[in-house]
Scaffold this motif. Structure first.
Motif: not given
Length: 141
Positions: A115-141
């Protein structure tokens, strides 16, 4: 969910989806793509925003960055039917095959299903593995 048969992510288990057409909102695109890819229908008003995720593939220059809007719904019509795009079926939450999905899915989908609203940035290494990610607070509506 189902096995994507064509395009980016072919061979992986994924949710139906696609591009937002000119003049469409992300929710309108989801309703259209769901019908095109599964024969199921959902009213735009019955869609609940669930995640806003940006994907980057710096090691794959031919792939553009992607911003995906995910929605959930509990009201819909029809049953999933396989199309040229995806072989869909109902998958119970306890049986979601994370090992057959994009690597990032396990980082945000459990929270969306809780039930959580998720905001995330994901950087991949190559085509199939996550290199790093950042969860950011949801934007105010």
């Amino acid at each position: 969910m189902g096995v994507k048969k064509t395009g980016l992510g072919a061979g992986l288990v994924n949710c139906p989806g696609g591009k937002v057409e000119p003049g469409e909102t992300p929710a309108e695109a989801v309703a259209r793509e769901l019908e095109e890819e599964t024969s199921m229908t959902v009213a735009v008003a019955d869609l609940t925003p669930a995640a806003d995720v940006v994907f980057r593939f710096p090691d794959v220059p031919e792939w553009d960055d992607l911003r995906l809007h995910f929605f959930t719904a509990t009201t819909f019509a029809g049953e999933p039917r396989e199309t040229d795009e995806i072989a869909v079926d109902w998958i119970p939450e306890a049986g979601i095959p994370y090992d057959l999905m994009w690597d990032d899915t396990r980082l945000w989908l459990p929270d969306v299903l809780a039930g959580e609203f998720v905001v995330m940035d994901v950087d991949y290494a190559g085509r199939d593995k996550v290199a790093e990610y950042t969860r950011v607070p949801p934007r105010a509506s």
